[in-house]
Enzyme design. Sequence first.
Site, mmCIF file in Angstrom:
data_model
loop_
_atom_site.group_PDB
_atom_site.id
_atom_site.type_symbol
_atom_site.label_atom_id
_atom_site.label_comp_id
_atom_site.label_asym_id
_atom_site.label_seq_id
_atom_site.Cartn_x
_atom_site.Cartn_y
_atom_site.Cartn_z
ATOM 1 N N SER A 127 0.841 -1.196 0.000
ATOM 2 C CA SER A 127 0.000 0.000 0.000
ATOM 3 C C SER A 127 0.876 1.247 0.000
ATOM 4 O O SER A 127 1.990 1.238 0.544
ATOM 5 C CB SER A 127 -0.860 -0.022 1.268
ATOM 6 N N TYR A 151 -1.609 -0.577 10.697
ATOM 7 C CA TYR A 151 -1.928 -1.203 9.401
ATOM 8 C C TYR A 151 -0.764 -1.013 8.425
ATOM 9 O O TYR A 151 -0.257 -1.963 7.834
ATOM 10 C CB TYR A 151 -3.217 -0.597 8.809
ATOM 11 N N LYS A 155 2.149 -3.719 6.707
ATOM 12 C CA LYS A 155 2.530 -3.857 5.290
ATOM 13 C C LYS A 155 4.042 -3.669 5.130
ATOM 14 O O LYS A 155 4.695 -4.382 4.367
ATOM 15 C CB LYS A 155 1.790 -2.817 4.432
HETATM 16 P P1 NAD Z 1 -11.077 -7.001 1.548
HETATM 17 O O1 NAD Z 1 -11.232 -6.953 3.011
HETATM 18 O O2 NAD Z 1 -12.271 -6.753 0.697
HETATM 19 O O3 NAD Z 1 -10.451 -8.417 1.117
HETATM 20 C C1 NAD Z 1 -9.570 -9.129 1.939
HETATM 21 C C2 NAD Z 1 -10.048 -10.571 1.920
HETATM 22 O O4 NAD Z 1 -9.149 -11.351 2.724
HETATM 23 C C3 NAD Z 1 -11.430 -10.763 2.499
HETATM 24 O O5 NAD Z 1 -12.171 -11.599 1.639
HETATM 25 C C4 NAD Z 1 -11.189 -11.443 3.850
HETATM 26 O O6 NAD Z 1 -12.269 -12.292 4.209
HETATM 27 C C5 NAD Z 1 -9.909 -12.196 3.564
HETATM 28 N N1 NAD Z 1 -9.077 -12.452 4.752
HETATM 29 C C6 NAD Z 1 -8.645 -11.570 5.683
HETATM 30 N N2 NAD Z 1 -7.875 -12.186 6.599
HETATM 31 C C7 NAD Z 1 -7.804 -13.496 6.222
HETATM 32 C C8 NAD Z 1 -7.168 -14.630 6.760
HETATM 33 N N3 NAD Z 1 -6.450 -14.557 7.886
HETATM 34 N N4 NAD Z 1 -7.302 -15.808 6.131
HETATM 35 C C9 NAD Z 1 -8.029 -15.909 5.007
HETATM 36 N N5 NAD Z 1 -8.667 -14.866 4.441
HETATM 37 C C10 NAD Z 1 -8.554 -13.661 5.058
HETATM 38 O O7 NAD Z 1 -9.892 -5.991 1.165
HETATM 39 P P2 NAD Z 1 -9.442 -5.452 -0.268
HETATM 40 O O8 NAD Z 1 -9.853 -4.029 -0.359
HETATM 41 O O9 NAD Z 1 -9.850 -6.391 -1.324
HETATM 42 O O10 NAD Z 1 -7.861 -5.469 -0.064
HETATM 43 C C11 NAD Z 1 -7.084 -6.572 -0.466
HETATM 44 C C12 NAD Z 1 -5.641 -6.328 -0.041
HETATM 45 O O11 NAD Z 1 -5.187 -5.111 -0.617
HETATM 46 C C13 NAD Z 1 -5.459 -6.183 1.479
HETATM 47 O O12 NAD Z 1 -4.258 -6.836 1.846
HETATM 48 C C14 NAD Z 1 -5.342 -4.688 1.669
HETATM 49 O O13 NAD Z 1 -4.570 -4.372 2.804
HETATM 50 C C15 NAD Z 1 -4.628 -4.277 0.383
HETATM 51 N N6 NAD Z 1 -4.884 -2.874 0.029
HETATM 52 C C16 NAD Z 1 -6.187 -2.446 -0.114
HETATM 53 C C17 NAD Z 1 -6.431 -1.115 -0.412
HETATM 54 C C18 NAD Z 1 -7.851 -0.621 -0.544
HETATM 55 O O14 NAD Z 1 -8.069 0.592 -0.502
HETATM 56 N N7 NAD Z 1 -8.855 -1.471 -0.735
HETATM 57 C C19 NAD Z 1 -5.362 -0.207 -0.565
HETATM 58 C C20 NAD Z 1 -4.053 -0.697 -0.411
HETATM 59 C C21 NAD Z 1 -3.826 -2.038 -0.116
#
Ligand code: NAD
Length: 362
Positions: A127, A151, A155
């Site tokens: 991120s 958070y 990362k």
């Molecule tokens: P999200 O919460 O929609 O998806 C994450 C998924 O991981 C969910 O389906 C959740 O059920 C699953 N999960 C979480 N912990 C778990 C575990 N221990 N075991 C198995 N499954 C698990 O989030 P997203 O927006 O799709 O983000 C995906 C990734 O991208 C994350 O790592 C997030 O930190 C990173 N990210 C997201 C953004 C954003 O703005 N959405 C920005 C930068 C980075």
Amino acid sequence: MNKKTILVTGGAGYIGSHACVELLQTGFNVVVVDNFSNSKPESLRRVHAITGLSPTLYQADIRDKQALSDLFANETIDAVIHFAGLKAVGESCQQPLTYYNNNVYGTLVLLEAMEAANVKQLIFSSSATVYGEATCQQYAEDLSLGAINPYGRSKQMIEDILRDVSAADKINHASFMRTNDLLPHRQLRKWKIVLLRYFNPIGAHESGMIGEDPNGIPNNLLPYILQVASGKLAQLSVWGDDYPTRDGTGIRDYIHVVDLVKGHIKALAALDGEQFATGNCKAYNLGAGMGYSVLDIINTFEKVTGRAINYKIAPRRAGDLAEYFANPALALAELNWHTEKNLDDMLIDAWRWQSNNPEGYE
Ligand code: NAD
Ligand code: UDP
């Protein structure tokens, strides 16, 4: 040629479900592991409805060593895209142990299972938060890192771990070569790792069938706007109009989620190329390279949807930066990736998802 099989951790989530669609449509086999802690199985049924294809699902927590070991024993995985993790900045300040356990420990368990199965190709969801409070506004990958909340630090720690894992290959390779001169080199599989630093992903698949489905009251700008536009929430608070920006409101680099997941497909291709031929761990920004203010987002949303957004100016949100956006030049040069969709596309697609699914996946 055999289809490659990609393990997508967190594949039922917002970005993961879009990645599943893109991977399946590009011709990969997809295996998903998700514990549904922040998603619903319905998102994967929608992936099937869009593509006519289904990922193989393992409902499990990535911290469950036995479940991961069984998964790698049952499936022939070529590479892993690792989305699973918790992502709410505010919540991470209240529950840092939960965040470090899920994100950092979860990644360690995954890496150990990958190493045991000799699967060493990984795309990791990092991120822009890892850059912390940089003094410039346009972030390039060589800026020093300094995340400012648990958070972001989770990362950054994972990035550090992955750089160490990749660096160890070189040391281990040298000592292996000294003691095993006669063994063929191809037995030595090297870690090939891409760290993708996302800026602000928004929007939804153009079908309107999958999108972001936040639990409770959204924290992020666009999900909040969508719920004000649909009448679920009364009013948006614009947090601060006295920043040193062109209209006083905060500026971010918004990127369409479909552009973002296409960056992952490009990264997978790059793992087979020159940059990664002898193993490597490299970070790339995924952003548009330009910023929009909160008022830009509101005004453009009103223009493209015809919906008025009721908003008020409120005090700044603690921890927010005035303005930052990506320098995406490295992703263009080395991954041959750039964004294709504009802000109108992002907002039209997000609104289509919201109006078709006012209760999300419920
Ligand atoms: P999200 O919460 O929609 O998806 C994450 C998924 O991981 C969910 O389906 C959740 O059920 C699953 N999960 C979480 N912990 C778990 C575990 N221990 N075991 C198995 N499954 C698990 O989030 P997203 O927006 O799709 O983000 C995906 C990734 O991208 C994350 O790592 C997030 O930190 C990173 N990210 C997201 C953004 C954003 O703005 N959405 C920005 C930068 C980075
Ligand atoms: N923002 C806002 N009201 C909200 C949510 C966000 O004014 O209800 C602003 C926030 O201050 C920032 C921008 O919108 O300038 C993007 O915030 P978001 O939480 O979506 O992303 P991040 O802060 O993680 O970049």
